[in-house]
Motif scaffolding. Structure first.
Motif: not given
Length: 482
Positions: A155-156, A186-190, A195-197
């Motif tokens: 999610n951006t 965001a895709e790289a973080y996932l 990484y958390l929101w």
């Protein structure tokens, strides 16, 4: 002695991406979107018990225009506020939390603050309780705890929190805050993990917050403390000094304190939260957390869908039919209809920007307008006349007032009305009516135990809500409404 948890509910948002349901005068936190409770009521309810701690009645920080909505909704839900602090102007979340912390520290205790926005959804209460239990252990040690949402998509629309060194349980050191990323980031973080929101939910002692604000944002603390010390009580509300509060910089909790703190110490702890969380930031997010039918449509109200899939169909006052459409948001209210592709749900704010630029009232008010005594709703209007339906709560009373430019006819539809007109006072019951001449002092009361329904016909050269001269008012209002 058990630890004291002081919930702090920040209720300053306008929710413009949920127009036409959410509007400035009645934003999303006051609506029931996923069950029978409004988002504000659900927020107060979910912190009813935390481990073996004593949980105090919530402190709510809101703007002046919403004060009666906050008080009324919490009272109706059986969880009245411990304090309602009014912001005279919007200054973001850091000054708002500072007001709450000053109130919480006004006695001998230094409670742990559980800081929550008023407009979030959490569907898994058990998982939320477990996360709070972990947070308490670190807050008791003087740590600053933030709750990071376990992401299920790149999610951006959210900021991210990077986890650092693992601590006991599921917690970890907070390594850094990250701004809202682009899609690839965001895709790289996932994919990388860790990484958390950023949820905007915090836990820390009141004294700890005040010390951190003094350390990182002393101008905020100085202005807010002056506003607090110059404040006064008004019925069930706490009003702070407006001139002093206006001097406070406008900044968020993250920017003012959390980001600089995370860069220079190990005082920040992040606890993962996987509890069905959503900030309902746009209509697509509401669709995602709503119950859906076999075609993945989320429906509310009088709705018929045929060969239609993946839609959010929301009707308040009329039948809504959808035939052969997919991935749409269709929202009907008595005075406006929104049709949008779900992929463009974030762009609904463009509608409210257009309305504001053109002086349209639909950005601020619904057709049904809430007041502390009840509601009024526009029925019809034309040159020199306007028809409204008034609903007055049992025991409630409008102000003693007068109009320079309009006369009013009142017809009782149901209930009993006590009317003051000039020097006369009398009762009206169903199917009875009366006339209020221009320039005459008058008041309407409901002395009964059931709601009073009135049809009001206004006639005159000017029919605006600001044509009110107020002489007495049990709600201590200025001439801003009936």
């Amino acid at each position: 002695m058990p630890e004291t948890i002081q919930p702090v509910i920040l209720s300053g948002g306008a929710g413009t991406r949920l127009w036409p349901l959410s509007r400035k005068a009645f934003p999303k936190q006051f609506h029931a979107l996923v069950d029978e409770l409004t988002l504000l009521q659900a927020t107060a309810a979910r912190c009813g018990s935390v481990c073996d701690c004593d949980v105090a009645a919530p402190i709510v920080v809101c703007n002046d225009a919403h004060r009666f909505l906050v008080a009324g909704q919490l009272l109706e839900s059986g969880r009245p506020a411990g304090a309602i602090i009014l912001e005279p102007v919007g200054r973001n979340t850091a000054p708002a939390l500072t007001l709450a912390a000053l109130h919480a520290r006004s006695g001998d205790e230094d409670p742990i603050l559980l800081v929550m926005p008023a407009d979030h959804v959490i569907t898994d209460q058990a998982a939320f309780d477990l996360a709070l239990g972990e947070g308490v252990r670190f807050a008791e040690q003087g740590k600053v705890v933030t709750f990071g949402i376990v992401p299920d998509s790149p999610n951006t629309g959210y900021g991210y929190i990077q986890q650092g060194e693992a601590l006991s349980g599921h917690a970890s050191q907070l390594q850094r805050f990250v701004e809202k990323p682009d899609r690839a980031t965001a895709e790289a973080y996932l994919e990388e993990g860790g990484y958390l929101w950023n949820s905007g939910i915090f836990m820390l002692r009141a004294g700890c917050w005040l010390a951190l604000v003094e350390r990182f944002a002393p101008a905020i603390l100085a202005a807010v403390r002056a506003a607090w010390e110059g404040g006064q009580s008004d019925l069930d509300f706490i009003r702070v000094d407006e001139a002093a509060f206006e001097q406070s910089p406008s900044d968020s909790i993250d920017y003012a304190v959390m980001e600089p703190l995370s860069k220079e110490s190990g005082e920040c702890v992040v606890v993962p939260l996987d509890a069905g969380w959503s900030d309902i930031g746009a209509w697509e997010a509401l669709w995602a957390v709503s119950e859906q039918d076999e075609q993945n449509n989320a429906v509310h109200g009088d709705v018929f869908a045929w060969e239609s899939r993946e839609n959010l169909l929301f009707s308040q006052s009329r039948m809504l039919a959808a035939v052969g459409v997919d991935n749409l948001v269709v929202v009907e209210t008595p005075d406006a209809v929104l049709v949008a592709d779900k992929a463009h749900a974030q762009d609904v704010k463009r509608v409210t920007e257009h309305l504001e630029q053109n002086g349209r009232g639909e950005s601020e008010f619904h057709r049904c307008v809430h007041r502390p005594w009840g509601t009024f709703e526009g029925v019809d209007q034309g040159p020199r006349f306007q028809v409204k339906r008034l609903t007055v709560k049992p025991g409630a009373t409008l102000s003693l007032q007068m109009h320079h430019h309009r006369a009013e006819h009142w017809i009782v539809v149901s209930g009993t009305a006590r009317v003051t007109c000039g020097e006369d006072s009398f009762l009206l019951t169903e199917n009875e009516s009366t006339y209020i001449p221009i320039g005459t002092r008058h008041r309407l009361e409901n002395p009964g135990t059931v709601p009073l329904e009135i049809i009001e016909v206004q006639s005159g050269t000017y029919l605006g809500e600001d044509d009110i001269v107020r002489f007495e008012d049990v709600y201590n209002r200025d001439s801003d409404s009936k």
